[in-house]
Design a protein around this motif. Structure first.
Motif, mmCIF file in Angstrom:
data_model
loop_
_atom_site.group_PDB
_atom_site.id
_atom_site.type_symbol
_atom_site.label_atom_id
_atom_site.label_comp_id
_atom_site.label_asym_id
_atom_site.label_seq_id
_atom_site.Cartn_x
_atom_site.Cartn_y
_atom_site.Cartn_z
ATOM 1 N N UNK A 103 0.827 -1.205 0.000
ATOM 2 C CA UNK A 103 0.000 0.000 0.000
ATOM 3 C C UNK A 103 0.862 1.256 0.000
ATOM 4 N N UNK A 104 1.933 1.256 0.796
ATOM 5 C CA UNK A 104 2.861 2.391 0.828
ATOM 6 C C UNK A 104 3.566 2.546 -0.519
ATOM 7 N N UNK A 105 3.966 1.414 -1.076
ATOM 8 C CA UNK A 105 4.667 1.447 -2.358
ATOM 9 C C UNK A 105 3.793 2.098 -3.436
ATOM 10 N N UNK A 106 2.521 1.729 -3.452
ATOM 11 C CA UNK A 106 1.593 2.322 -4.421
ATOM 12 C C UNK A 106 1.447 3.818 -4.179
ATOM 13 N N UNK A 107 1.344 4.210 -2.889
ATOM 14 C CA UNK A 107 1.154 5.619 -2.550
ATOM 15 C C UNK A 107 2.356 6.474 -2.955
ATOM 16 N N UNK A 108 3.554 5.881 -2.933
ATOM 17 C CA UNK A 108 4.762 6.645 -3.226
ATOM 18 C C UNK A 108 5.234 6.483 -4.675
ATOM 19 N N UNK A 109 5.281 5.247 -5.137
ATOM 20 C CA UNK A 109 5.823 4.967 -6.469
ATOM 21 C C UNK A 109 4.782 5.064 -7.584
ATOM 22 N N UNK A 110 3.532 4.795 -7.263
ATOM 23 C CA UNK A 110 2.478 4.829 -8.281
ATOM 24 C C UNK A 110 1.464 5.911 -7.929
ATOM 25 N N UNK A 111 1.977 7.090 -7.656
ATOM 26 C CA UNK A 111 1.148 8.158 -7.110
ATOM 27 C C UNK A 111 -0.009 8.536 -8.045
ATOM 28 N N UNK A 112 0.185 8.410 -9.354
ATOM 29 C CA UNK A 112 -0.869 8.771 -10.295
ATOM 30 C C UNK A 112 -1.950 7.681 -10.391
ATOM 31 N N UNK A 113 -1.619 6.480 -9.920
ATOM 32 C CA UNK A 113 -2.591 5.392 -9.941
ATOM 33 C C UNK A 113 -3.192 5.139 -8.559
ATOM 34 N N UNK A 114 -2.894 6.028 -7.611
ATOM 35 C CA UNK A 114 -3.317 5.806 -6.235
ATOM 36 C C UNK A 114 -4.825 5.610 -6.110
ATOM 37 N N UNK A 115 -5.593 6.487 -6.733
ATOM 38 C CA UNK A 115 -7.050 6.402 -6.605
ATOM 39 C C UNK A 115 -7.595 5.118 -7.217
ATOM 40 N N UNK A 116 -6.897 4.618 -8.226
ATOM 41 C CA UNK A 116 -7.364 3.411 -8.894
ATOM 42 C C UNK A 116 -6.959 2.144 -8.133
ATOM 43 N N UNK A 117 -5.780 2.186 -7.534
ATOM 44 C CA UNK A 117 -5.243 0.990 -6.887
ATOM 45 C C UNK A 117 -5.493 0.930 -5.385
ATOM 46 N N UNK A 118 -5.756 2.082 -4.766
ATOM 47 C CA UNK A 118 -5.971 2.116 -3.318
ATOM 48 C C UNK A 118 -7.375 2.610 -3.004
ATOM 49 N N UNK A 119 -8.031 1.943 -2.069
ATOM 50 C CA UNK A 119 -9.334 2.382 -1.596
ATOM 51 C C UNK A 119 -9.632 1.673 -0.286
ATOM 52 N N UNK A 120 -10.569 2.207 0.471
ATOM 53 C CA UNK A 120 -10.961 1.576 1.725
ATOM 54 C C UNK A 120 -11.533 0.182 1.474
ATOM 55 N N UNK A 121 -12.313 0.064 0.390
ATOM 56 C CA UNK A 121 -12.913 -1.224 0.064
ATOM 57 C C UNK A 121 -11.853 -2.261 -0.247
ATOM 58 N N UNK A 122 -10.842 -1.876 -1.030
ATOM 59 C CA UNK A 122 -9.756 -2.807 -1.375
ATOM 60 C C UNK A 122 -8.980 -3.213 -0.134
ATOM 61 N N UNK A 123 -8.740 -2.257 0.761
ATOM 62 C CA UNK A 123 -8.021 -2.571 2.003
ATOM 63 C C UNK A 123 -8.824 -3.546 2.862
ATOM 64 N N UNK A 124 -10.134 -3.330 2.954
ATOM 65 C CA UNK A 124 -10.994 -4.207 3.746
ATOM 66 C C UNK A 124 -11.052 -5.606 3.142
ATOM 67 N N UNK A 125 -11.145 -5.687 1.818
ATOM 68 C CA UNK A 125 -11.176 -6.989 1.144
ATOM 69 C C UNK A 125 -9.855 -7.726 1.346
ATOM 70 N N UNK A 126 -8.746 -6.987 1.254
ATOM 71 C CA UNK A 126 -7.431 -7.587 1.455
ATOM 72 C C UNK A 126 -7.310 -8.174 2.858
ATOM 73 N N UNK A 127 -7.712 -7.394 3.858
ATOM 74 C CA UNK A 127 -7.644 -7.876 5.249
ATOM 75 C C UNK A 127 -8.581 -9.067 5.461
ATOM 76 N N UNK A 128 -9.765 -8.995 4.854
ATOM 77 C CA UNK A 128 -10.703 -10.111 4.973
ATOM 78 C C UNK A 128 -10.127 -11.383 4.378
ATOM 79 N N UNK A 129 -9.477 -11.263 3.213
ATOM 80 C CA UNK A 129 -8.860 -12.429 2.572
ATOM 81 C C UNK A 129 -7.733 -12.987 3.428
ATOM 82 N N UNK A 130 -6.980 -12.101 4.059
ATOM 83 C CA UNK A 130 -5.892 -12.542 4.934
ATOM 84 C C UNK A 130 -6.428 -13.338 6.112
ATOM 85 N N UNK A 131 -7.484 -12.825 6.752
ATOM 86 C CA UNK A 131 -8.055 -13.519 7.898
ATOM 87 C C UNK A 131 -8.624 -14.876 7.513
ATOM 88 N N UNK A 132 -9.297 -14.946 6.382
ATOM 89 C CA UNK A 132 -9.846 -16.232 5.929
ATOM 90 C C UNK A 132 -8.718 -17.232 5.693
#
Length: 313
Positions: A103-132
């Motif tokens: 997530x940090x890498x995207x925020x710093x290195x892919x700054x122009x794609x941040x809105x497309x690659x980062x979102x609260x929903x994506x973070x929640x889905x990622x954490x949910x997949x990790x827990x499962x």
């Protein structure tokens, strides 16, 4: 003092401070997230899930100390449940930390794609997949770590049966850890490289602090988890008669020590996140950086809200 007594003393000496300090620090950070920041972002989602993973470990520590010192087998299913919570922390922490670095890498290195690659929903889905994934993995513990009533050497949290050290389970876990280590190292080093080349001389002070935060996170990850996974692999190979030049007792002692080191991570996570957010607040109050720089470094430092909104009094 024999090896068993030494390990028992180590459990009390190391795990008691981990329990007390970890409980206090994680509670403080959770309180800050809930009552001071009060804003749902990608960072708060990851931080909250990491703290939950740490709490899973903390609640098992008193039982671990008690079971080890008194050779308590406890109820079979109760023991298995506590053991699963204990090991959930290590693997969940590794996967969530990896997600944070990406997530940090995207925020710093892919700054122009941040809105497309980062979102609260994506973070929640990622954490949910990790827990499962992690909870499914604990089925191995439920099925293979139960003690044998006829074997007094097998106790809760210690000397689990040989069937637990199944190469078909342990090797994939080790491979996943190697992949996570490579991702965390790559993302962290790329972030540091980008910060070193993108900020102006007037921003050197903030740049150095941000780099230290990223570097310290990487070092903690490597120190806490690499020794444990090496010792797990060596012990597994020994149990499966693939490396017999070392005694099982010595490798078991090394495994217990590496677990202590790995568990320190639950304290360091809280320290890292609290001071990272606190540092961003200080910089904000001093007005030393432009809002653009503050926002850019936010993904690196791990601050969970927009710079003007951070309030940690």
């Amino acid at each position: 003092m024999n090896q068993t007594e030494c390990l028992g003393s180590m459990n009390q000496t190391v795990y008691v401070p981990i329990f007390i300090v970890g409980l206090i620090l994680n509670s403080v950070v959770l309180w800050v997230l809930a009552f001071k920041i009060r804003k749902l972002t990608e960072s708060t989602i990851y931080m909250t899930n990491l703290i939950v993973a740490d709490f899973f470990l903390l609640v098992t520590i008193p039982f671990k100390i008690y079971a080890y010192m008194d050779k308590v087998t406890m109820n079979t299913w109760g023991c298995r449940f506590l053991e699963s919570l204990y090991f959930v922390n290590i693997h969940a922490s590794i996967l969530i930390t990896t997600a944070v670095c990406v997530d940090r890498y995207i925020a710093i290195k892919r700054i122009f794609d941040t809105k497309k690659l980062r979102s609260q929903k994506k973070a929640a889905i990622t954490c949910g997949a990790i827990w499962i994934t992690v909870w499914l993995a604990t089925l191995h513990i439920y099925l293979n770590s139960g003690y044998d009533k006829c074997d007094r050497n097998v106790t809760c949290f210690h000397n689990v049966p040989d069937k637990f050290w199944n190469l078909g389970i342990i090797v994939p876990v080790e491979v996943i850890f190697l992949i996570c280590t490579a991702i965390v190292s790559f993302c962290s080093l790329q972030i540091i490289r980008t910060l070193q080349s993108s900020l102006t001389e007037s921003e050197t002070k903030l740049k150095k602090k941000a780099i230290k935060i990223v570097l310290s996170s990487l070092v903690v990850f490597l120190i806490c988890f690499i020794p444990h996974h090496i010792s797990v692999l060596l012990f597994t190979l020994n149990v499966n008669n693939l490396m017999e030049q070392y005694s099982r007792e010595d490798l078991g002692a090394i495994l217990q020590i590496s677990l202590c080191v790995a568990n320190v991570n639950c304290c360091l996570d809280a320290v890292y996140y609290y001071f990272a957010i606190k540092e961003m607040q200080k910089q904000n109050e001093r007005g030393e950086e432009s809002l653009t720089v503050c926002t850019k470094l936010q993904g690196t430092i791990g601050a969970a809200v927009d710079c003007p909104d951070i309030q940690l009094n």
